[in-house]
Design an enzyme around this catalytic site. Structure first.
Site, PDB file in Angstrom:
ATOM      1  CG  ASP A 171      20.647 -19.470  15.067  1.00  0.00           C
ATOM      2  OD1 ASP A 171      21.689 -18.871  14.739  1.00  0.00           O
ATOM      3  OD2 ASP A 171      20.532 -20.709  14.975  1.00  0.00           O
ATOM      4  CE1 TYR A 263      30.641 -16.786  15.124  1.00  0.00           C
ATOM      5  CE2 TYR A 263      28.877 -16.868  16.743  1.00  0.00           C
ATOM      6  CZ  TYR A 263      29.494 -17.379  15.622  1.00  0.00           C
ATOM      7  OH  TYR A 263      28.977 -18.491  14.999  1.00  0.00           O
TER       8      TYR A 263
END
Length: 440
Positions: A171, A263
């Site tokens: 997600d 990330y």
């Protein structure tokens, strides 16, 4: 329409209420007769059973049967959908994943870097066990997997169960899109994004806005360079996420062609990440004192007979995303999602057997990935190194090979020394004896 039996594998997870809430909000498209919470931690599962019972009462769904199970056969037999979100080793092992690399000056993170690799070696065993139960007790069921790290999990499943009815999804792309839209005043529901990468390791190449009839990504990049994003509502008050989205602007400043997954900071700026990280109090500690503590408190209040305003959770799009995929499967809706799937030419100049994250349409027969353009050498080089490291790690699991594990740890994009990689690996072996295969 047939009423469904669903299983939440990892039912004691603090994310379970978000998934159940999303399922209940889509009950017209996804009718249920039974919810089974499966977890090997009976205390957490019992707590969650109390919370979900209260949720079902508040949402006026007394017709839905709820059970909590530790027995695999009772949990999985005859199930139609399995939502997998297991965390092998729990938050205690997540804390080790984060703190051991930090001790050696490396990124300490649950899904990225060497912490992610340690978690991956634990997750492979756990997810293969879940899939074996489904194969035995519910062979026609669809498995929708949130278990991390997803490209490692996807690679292991691809090797053992190549034909399994399983979709791996994350997600994070939706959370990124929601955060961008909220910061810069767009409506994400109008977006058709194009994205390529690995799990927690990718880039947007286009964000077409149907209402504006144009690609809005160039203007978003300009806005990101001018003004750092704040967190969206579902991450409100979370300083870690505030720092992560701030770092996205730094990545865009250096590499302005695409919008990155946040990330990527762990791979592009590992030194800066380590510098700002508290080595004694990591994200695992925050979760223990946040979501975990909150969940235990909700269960305590319900046991004490309190029912008014007890439920307290906000997980953004986490639950909605996986449930939207389930309804698209069930009703052959052919909606578009980001999924983690074997490449097979979706990225034409990346190795065919890579497990990638790309847009795909999902209908009754499963995932139909779209074909993307070739990627440039910068992104291809980053991805190929990471894919090779991940494949070596999965090799290490199946071959019980210390050498392959060391190669994987050394090649991981957050590591700059084989000497340090070996030190971390050796310490990880000691703390993961209960969970990893024996590496020889």
């Amino acid at each position: 329409m047939k009423k469904l039996k669903i299983v939440i594998a990892g039912g004691g997870s603090t994310y379970t209420p978000g998934i159940i809430s999303a399922l209940l909000s889509h009950i017209d498209r996804f009718p249920m007769e039974e919810i089974r919470l499966y977890d090997n931690d009976s205390k957490r599962n019992e707590d969650m059973q109390l919370i979900i019972e209260q949720l079902l009462k508040e949402q006026n769904h007394p017709e839905i049967k709820l059970i909590a199970e530790e027995n695999p056969k009772a949990a999985f037999v005859g199930a139609d959908f399995i939502f997998s979100q297991i965390r092998v080793g729990g938050l205690e092992m997540r804390e080790q994943d984060e703190k051991i690399p930090l001790k050696y000056g490396l990124v300490g993170q649950e899904t990225c870097g060497l912490g992610g690799f340690a978690y991956g070696l634990r997750s492979i065993k756990g997810i293969l066990e879940i899939v074996s139960y489904v194969q035995e007790y519910a062979p026609n069921a669809w498995i929708l997997n949130y278990t991390n790290p997803e490209t490692l999990v996807g690679e292991a499943i691809r090797r053992v169960y190549p034909g399994i009815k399983m979709i791996n999804v994350c997600d994070m792309t939706i959370s990124i899109e929601e955060t961008i839209a909220e910061n810069y005043h767009y409506d994400r529901k109008n977006w058709v994004p194009t994205y390529f990468g690995l799990n927690h390791y990718g880039w947007y190449t286009e964000i077409y806005d149907k209402s504006l009839q144009r690609d809005v990504m160039p203007e978003i990049i300009n806005k990101m360079r001018e003004k750092t994003m704040g967190v969206a509502e579902f991450n409100e008050g979370d300083q870690t996420w505030a720092e992560a989205f701030k770092m996205m602007s730094t990545i865009v400043e250096y590499f302005p062609d695409y919008i990155p997954n946040n990330y990527l900071e762990y791979y592009l700026f590992p030194d800066l990440v380590v510098e700002k990280t508290n080595k004694d109090y990591t994200r695992a500690n925050m979760v223990m004192e946040g979501r975990e503590k909150n969940t235990k408190e909700m269960a305590r209040k319900i046991r004490a007979g309190e029912t008014e305003n007890v439920l307290n959770f906000n997980f953004g799009e986490h639950g909605n995303y996986i449930v939207d995929i389930a309804t698209s499967l069930l009703n052959d809706e052919h909606r578009r999602f980001m999924v983690i799937t074997p490449n097979r030419g979706s990225i034409p100049n990346l190795r065919e057997d890579a497990v990638v994250e790309v847009p795909a349409y999902i209908g009754a027969t499963g995932v139909e990935p779209i074909a993307l353009d070739s990627i440039n050498d910068f992104h291809k080089g980053l991805m190929e190194a990471q894919v090779a490291a991940e494949k070596l790690l999965v090799d290490a699991y199946f071959e019980q090979s210390y050498q392959k594990a060391l190669q994987a740890f050394t090649l991981n994009q957050s590591v700059n020394s084989a000497y340090v990689a070996k030190q971390v690996l050796d310490e990880m072996i000691e703390v993961n004896k209960e969970y990893w295969p024996q590496l020889n």
